[in-house]
Design an enzyme around this catalytic site. Structure first.
Site, mmCIF file in Angstrom:
data_model
loop_
_atom_site.group_PDB
_atom_site.id
_atom_site.type_symbol
_atom_site.label_atom_id
_atom_site.label_comp_id
_atom_site.label_asym_id
_atom_site.label_seq_id
_atom_site.Cartn_x
_atom_site.Cartn_y
_atom_site.Cartn_z
ATOM 1 N N HIS A 100 25.122 20.203 -60.858
ATOM 2 C CA HIS A 100 24.903 21.348 -61.737
ATOM 3 C C HIS A 100 25.838 21.273 -62.935
ATOM 4 O O HIS A 100 27.019 21.586 -62.836
ATOM 5 C CB HIS A 100 25.105 22.650 -60.940
ATOM 6 C CG HIS A 100 24.906 23.876 -61.768
ATOM 7 N ND1 HIS A 100 25.606 25.042 -61.566
ATOM 8 C CD2 HIS A 100 24.092 24.107 -62.825
ATOM 9 C CE1 HIS A 100 25.225 25.936 -62.456
ATOM 10 N NE2 HIS A 100 24.312 25.390 -63.240
ATOM 11 N N ASN A 134 27.727 30.726 -60.471
ATOM 12 C CA ASN A 134 26.726 31.722 -60.855
ATOM 13 C C ASN A 134 26.525 32.789 -59.791
ATOM 14 O O ASN A 134 26.164 33.923 -60.102
ATOM 15 C CB ASN A 134 25.404 31.037 -61.208
ATOM 16 C CG ASN A 134 25.485 30.378 -62.577
ATOM 17 O OD1 ASN A 134 26.399 30.669 -63.356
ATOM 18 N ND2 ASN A 134 24.560 29.487 -62.878
ATOM 19 N N GLU A 184 29.371 21.216 -60.991
ATOM 20 C CA GLU A 184 29.318 21.633 -59.584
ATOM 21 C C GLU A 184 28.522 20.573 -58.823
ATOM 22 O O GLU A 184 27.374 20.293 -59.170
ATOM 23 C CB GLU A 184 28.609 22.983 -59.450
ATOM 24 C CG GLU A 184 29.540 24.180 -59.530
ATOM 25 C CD GLU A 184 28.792 25.503 -59.381
ATOM 26 O OE1 GLU A 184 29.293 26.388 -58.676
ATOM 27 O OE2 GLU A 184 27.728 25.660 -59.981
ATOM 28 N N SER A 200 20.230 25.303 -61.177
ATOM 29 C CA SER A 200 21.415 26.158 -61.188
ATOM 30 C C SER A 200 21.380 27.187 -60.070
ATOM 31 O O SER A 200 22.335 27.928 -59.905
ATOM 32 C CB SER A 200 21.606 26.816 -62.558
ATOM 33 O OG SER A 200 20.414 27.354 -63.005
#
Ligand code: 3H9
Length: 698
Positions: free
Chosen positions: A429, A479, A441, A408
């Site tokens: 991801h 993120n 992702e 991540s």
């Protein structure tokens, strides 16, 4: 250009066919064509009945959404539907695939309807922030009653062909070729001497106060601020007291009101960008590689979730674990996930059993992956561990197989360098729980081959997920941006806002959760570990939420320990606020020499969003996200951003970039380390441009 509506006669039946690919949307030319075809039918002495057909896989997908917001062109759809209904000879609709929105409204203007097996008859308008505007809210309850209408319309729902016939929305179930079924029906009607049968001439449906109250209560709770769903109920209610003509006027009034809302603009933006997000020039026309046989390395929550997602969509999965005990635990998690799918009706019991016996196996030796097309690594987030896994995969996997990491935040280029085939390496991801969350992702590294990227997008589609292309950086798109607005929240808390006030304000904006509830859900050990990881490179001007470190040291890790920012009690939904946390925060303020001040709800929302948008602008400038729409889709599908706001970039355009930039500059007077305006934002403001203007980049 050939006309999208054709007219021909088949014996005594006038066949009117709409051919407007891809979904036979009711754009201006189609509306005009339908109007003229009905006139021609009326004047055609040889024609005794008409049949309306849609060419291709569906009848009509609805009004042409791309015309919304532009000046309307005559004839409007409600007039076309009324024109069909007013026809003096019978008109039949044969519905295959789908009749949605305006498409169903056209069918309801027809006098008879045959629904082909497998067809869906629905009114999805509320999903676009509007209500049915061509008679759907008035004619539907006249046929199926108020209770069934408010079960369907505010939900944006549909009925299958059989259900539609049972409910009275369609007259007959058809099978095979829609043209043949429609012609048979029309000929039978001619033989019977049946005349037009107008839904609009039916009496008002009986009032059903209980059904209306129940629907209102349900959607007040569920709509999370969306206005169209409740407005649709008002429109259905109008059908119980108004004759058709004033009923249609009332529907039109509400429809227009909805058209003017920013929610309509946001929801339609969301509709188009989720279809555009996979359109990338480098994968257009590129054939994906095989991905039917999957390897998953690591059977923790993430690996098991990924395996579940793949298994329910018919892929073959071999899962690698360290030892037999870990493999057994992984199998148990996957079985539990599959049981959940059975419970929710997504999978049959026999289907689950077949998956577990035929399509899934575990192994402790990587050699079991020698035949796999694609391996997804979901082991511990540590570069050393990941590189070791990739070195092994490189040795074991067949040439042309894809090696993917579910990291991540780690550098996918560095992971790829551990192999002799970096062109086959990509980041996939997934978001937790991976068998539920829709976002994927796709992290494209420097050397990733285009057909590997194309395969990732094809895999996402197969798994029912929405893929977004991201570049390599710490945290990728989602993120990375999340850490910026989380940091803004921590800064507000240090300056005087209660964490609970922050959570409330963020939810009032439309997010499903506030940052501190989210922290409790994920586990406060995760945030702690991230801070530790970044400690060595942290700028001394950065703000560290020392109170969060203390919560960690107190063993208050969030929901899993019963305490975090909130106190969680057995049997109670949600957590309750805790004065001890407020005291920890107050001490942190004292230690930092801060005199606390109040923040209004609007101020909290503004700073939270400003931090998000500013970081997103950097992510765009660096090419981590290629287009603003990639950021929007990421937040809609991975972070629960309210769909009716379109996405954070669309929100920013609507809110006004100049005002946001000005606010960021004013926050910078307090803290010029954190609040540095992103150059892209400054450029857009200087050019009076919007994020939307960057969406057409390939
Ligand atoms: C309405 O009807 C209002 C009325 O009550 C009142 C009016 C007065 N318009 O989804 P796909 C495009 S509101 C324009 O990938 P699928 C779509 O953008 C409408 N374009 O296909 C895409 O373009 P591109 C109520 C539309 O096979 C391409 O078609 N109706 C429209 O997976 C293929 O789309 C709805 O809300 C449209 N209406 O699914 C239904 N629909 O290729 C909306 C699609 O350039 N549509 N496009 O990316 C759908 O749900 C799905 O498209 C459908 C087909 C199920 C029909």
């Amino acid at each position: 250009m050939t006309h999208p509506v054709s007219y021909e006669r088949d014996g005594a039946v006038a066949v009117i066919t709409i051919a407007n690919p891809p979904v036979n949307a009711l754009g201006h030319a189609v509306r005009q064509g339908l109007w003229e075809a009905i006139d021609r039918f009326s004047g055609d002495a040889e024609a005794e009945a008409a049949l309306i057909l849609g060419e291709g896989k569906l009848f009509i997908g609805g009004a042409d959404i791309s015309e919304f917001g532009k000046p309307p062109k005559d004839p409007w759809l409600p007039e076309v539907v009324n024109h069909i209904e007013a026809c003096e000879k019978p008109v039949v609709a044969a519905i295959q695939g789908a009749a949605l929105g305006g498409g169903l409204e056209v069918a309801l203007g027809c006098h008879y309807r045959v629904a082909m097996k497998g067809a869906k008859l629905g009114l999805p308008e509320v999903n676009l922030g509007i209500i049915p505007g061509a008679g759907g809210t008035q004619r539907t309850p006249r046929l199926i009653g108020v209770k069934a209408a408010v079960a369907m319309i505010p939900a944006g729902g549909s009925l299958g062909a059989e259900e539609a016939v049972e409910a009275g929305l369609a007259d007959k179930l058809g099978e095979g070729d829609p043209r043949a079924a429609g012609l048979d029906y029309a000929r039978a009607l001619i033989a019977e001497g049946a005349g037009p049968r107008r839904v609009g001439a039916l009496p008002c449906p009986a009032e059903d106060a209980a059904a209306l109250d129940e629907a209102r209560a349900l959607w007040k709770k569920k709509a999370r601020g969306e206005v169209a769903r409740l407005a649709a109920i008002d429109a259905v209610e109008a059908s119980t007291r108004l004759e058709i003509a004033p009923g249609l006027d009332e529907e039109r009034r509400i429809f227009r009101e909805m058209m003017e809302t920013s929610q309509r603009a946001g929801l339609i933006h969301a509709f188009f960008i989720e279809r555009k997000v996979a359109k990338l020039p480098e994968i257009e026309g590129v054939a994906p590689r095989d991905f039917g046989k999957l390897g998953v390395i690591g059977g923790g929550t993430m690996g098991a979730g990924i395996a579940t997602a793949a298994l329910v969509r018919g892929l073959d999965v071999t899962l690698i674990e360290r030892d037999d005990a870990a493999a057994e635990r992984a199998t148990a998690t996957i079985t539990k996930n599959l049981d959940g799918a059975v419970k929710r009706g997504k999978l049959s019991e026999a289907g689950r059993d077949a998956i577990l016996s035929d399509s899934f196996r575990t192994a402790t030796d990587y050699a079991a992956l020698f035949e796999a097309d694609l391996a997804i690594e979901a082991v511990f987030e540590d570069m050393g561990v990941k590189r070791e896994v990739f070195t092994t995969l490189d040795k074991i996997m067949k040439p042309g197989a894809i090696l993917a990491t579910n990291t991540s935040y780690l550098d996918v280029n560095e992971i790829a360098e551990a192999t002799s085939r970096p062109e086959d390496v990509i980041g996939l991801h997934f978001f937790s729980p991976a068998h539920v969350m829709k976002l994927l992702e796709v992290v494209v590294a420097d050397k990733t081959a285009n057909d590997v990227t194309a395969t990732a997008f094809a895999l996402a589609k197969k798994l029912g997920k929405v893929a977004v292309r991201a570049g390599v950086c710490d945290g990728f798109i989602g993120n990375r941006i999340l850490s910026a607005y989380r940091a803004a929240a921590d800064r507000m808390v240090l300056a005087g806002a209660s964490p609970y006030a922050v959570d409330r304000a963020v939810k009032a904006f439309g997010w499903p959760m506030g940052p501190y509830e989210m922290g409790d859900l994920a586990g406060l050990d995760i945030g702690y570990a991230t801070r530790q990881r970044k400690a060595a490179t942290r700028d001394p001007r950065d703000v560290v939420p020392t109170w969060a470190d203390e919560l960690y040291h107190l063993g208050r890790l969030g929901q899993k320990t019963g305490r975090g920012y909130y106190i969680y009690e057995e049997g109670k939904r949600g957590g309750s606020e805790d004065p001890e946390v407020e005291a920890l925060v107050a001490k942190a303020r004292d230690d930092a020499g801060v005199t606390p001040r109040d923040f209004t709800e609007a101020e909290i929302q503004r700073r939270y969003m400003a931090a998000l948008v500013n970081e997103a602008a950097r992510v765009l400038e660096e090419g981590i996200a290629r287009r603003p729409l990639d950021v929007d889709v990421t937040f809609l599908y991975g972070y629960g951003f309210p769909r009716w706001r379109g996405g954070p970039m669309h929100w920013a355009d609507e809110a006004g970039l100049a005002g946001l930039l000005e606010d960021i500059k004013s926050y910078a007077t307090e803290d010029d380390f954190f609040w540095r305006p992103a150059p892209l934002l400054e450029r857009l403001v200087a050019e009076s441009a919007t994020f939307a203007s960057l969406n057409d980049k390939g």
